[in-house]
Design a protein around this motif. Sequence first.
Motif, PDB file in Angstrom:
ATOM      1  N   ARG A 126       0.811  -1.213   0.000  1.00 54.26           N
ATOM      2  CA  ARG A 126       0.000   0.000   0.000  1.00 54.26           C
ATOM      3  C   ARG A 126       0.850   1.272   0.000  1.00 54.26           C
ATOM      4  O   ARG A 126       0.626   2.183  -0.797  1.00 54.26           O
ATOM      5  N   GLU A 127       1.833   1.315   0.894  1.00 52.20           N
ATOM      6  CA  GLU A 127       2.621   2.540   1.037  1.00 52.20           C
ATOM      7  C   GLU A 127       3.563   2.772  -0.129  1.00 52.20           C
ATOM      8  O   GLU A 127       4.101   3.875  -0.272  1.00 52.20           O
ATOM      9  N   GLN A 128       3.756   1.769  -0.971  1.00 51.47           N
ATOM     10  CA  GLN A 128       4.615   1.937  -2.136  1.00 51.47           C
ATOM     11  C   GLN A 128       3.858   2.533  -3.322  1.00 51.47           C
ATOM     12  O   GLN A 128       4.464   2.944  -4.311  1.00 51.47           O
ATOM     13  N   GLN A 129       2.523   2.569  -3.210  1.00 51.06           N
ATOM     14  CA  GLN A 129       1.714   3.069  -4.315  1.00 51.06           C
ATOM     15  C   GLN A 129       1.520   4.584  -4.190  1.00 51.06           C
ATOM     16  O   GLN A 129       1.335   5.102  -3.089  1.00 51.06           O
ATOM     17  N   PRO A 130       1.563   5.286  -5.303  1.00 46.12           N
ATOM     18  CA  PRO A 130       1.287   6.726  -5.244  1.00 46.12           C
ATOM     19  C   PRO A 130      -0.191   6.974  -4.956  1.00 46.12           C
ATOM     20  O   PRO A 130      -1.022   6.069  -5.058  1.00 46.12           O
ATOM     21  N   PHE A 131      -0.495   8.193  -4.582  1.00 48.71           N
ATOM     22  CA  PHE A 131      -1.889   8.566  -4.398  1.00 48.71           C
ATOM     23  C   PHE A 131      -2.513   8.862  -5.756  1.00 48.71           C
ATOM     24  O   PHE A 131      -1.859   9.383  -6.667  1.00 48.71           O
ATOM     25  N   THR A 132      -3.766   8.522  -5.868  1.00 50.42           N
ATOM     26  CA  THR A 132      -4.515   8.864  -7.072  1.00 50.42           C
ATOM     27  C   THR A 132      -5.623   9.827  -6.675  1.00 50.42           C
ATOM     28  O   THR A 132      -6.383   9.576  -5.736  1.00 50.42           O
ATOM     29  N   ILE A 133      -5.666  10.945  -7.363  1.00 53.25           N
ATOM     30  CA  ILE A 133      -6.625  12.003  -7.047  1.00 53.25           C
ATOM     31  C   ILE A 133      -7.552  12.174  -8.235  1.00 53.25           C
ATOM     32  O   ILE A 133      -7.114  12.481  -9.344  1.00 53.25           O
TER      33      ILE A 133
END
Length: 463
Positions: A126-133
């Motif tokens: 989870r923490e390796q994935q970028p945020f998607t906005i």
Amino acid sequence: MTTAADLPVVVIGAGPAGLAAAAHLVERGIEPLVLEAGPTAATAVRGWSHVRLFSTWSELTDPAAEKLLAPTGWAKPEGGAYPTGADWTGQYLQPLADALGDKVRYGATVTGVSRLGRDRTVDADREQQPFTIRIKRADGAEERILGRAVIDASGTWSTPSPIGADGLPALGEHAASARISYRIPDLKDPAVRARYAGKRTAVIGSGASAFTALAALADVAKDAPGTHSVWILRRGISGSTFGGGSADQLPARGALGLAAKAAVDHGYADAVTGFRTEVVETLDDRLTLVGEDGRRLDPVDEVIVLTGLRPDLSFLSELRLDLDERLQAPVELAPLIDPNQHSCGTVYPHGHRELSHPEQGVYLVGMKSYGRAPTFLAMTGYEQVRSVTAAIAGDTESADRVELTLPETGVCGGAGLFDDPAAAQVDEGGCCAPDPALVQIGAGISVPVAASEDTASGGCCGS
């Protein structure tokens, strides 16, 4: 290959805290992308542009923002002056957004934030994935943006609280919406003034916004016979009801409460205490408020509801946030700002640690960070974003060095605005002193107040 470090830090909201966050990111060599739902910077502040803040210019500009503005020829306003919302926007916030250039996008409404390929239930990587906005553009088209971190500075201005004492709209509230306002009206506008002049208006609320409405309506009453206010409080009136007077370390904020007291003492307003509205009845274009205890008030022509603001958390539902169940503020921050526990308006210094969540890299700042708590100051937001951006940059030493002393209210109270600082002279007073001398209604205290300086906080104007 694109890495997280190549992605921008996405800032939601181009208000005071959001723009300051972008300035701090630029100072640290980190690319910001500010998403603003409105067509200009500080759209919410423009909604109360007629209001004069009770903080001075020296408390309303951020140091990193000043550095960014300096090469543009920007001249810092005189520090001791009290700007209006229009002044704040025109002389500081919009120029700051202009200096940021294409780092600010307008007409971009955020509709959702998550992790790329991970809903809130998924742990793996989870923490390796970028945020998607996810955003909706002004033309209606949808778009997805990736970010390395998210700073939500969208405020609370867009979500005022309803009449109902249980936090829900009172029965009949929606049906009577044409005669109900959730903002302090601009009574200097002839069209708006005509709506309230000669009318009977209920003002619901016990904070500084209500103080300002009472003072402003009292000023109208001097020129328009028949103008009268009914001030509805859910609690009783005590020594601290009208704020701290000269005990308030922001003198204009203290003077605002005295103006409200004058409105009551001089007969421009009647106070109804211990009244919790349950029903709004409409008959012959007038409204009757009915309390939980069965009391029925005399009919009124208009109702002004100033019962606070609340955060919109709907677009953050796929993130793992740790929020206080009462205030809807970050759980580590909530005890520091809880009005149930603090009676003198004191807020302890706080930064990235109090604003952190289980979802690493997400921060609620500005008025949004306070949830439903009142008394937010712009300088609080500036210190928050300084600490948060330092944490994002990996500068833990700077992020942990939070030093901020905030002015106390003198008693439990909120924020407010006034017209003429020179007219706001009061004698000794407050919750622990003799009753203060009253400021005459119309002697410079007549401009409506909104809610927090970060109204873009969504929030208050004033401080």
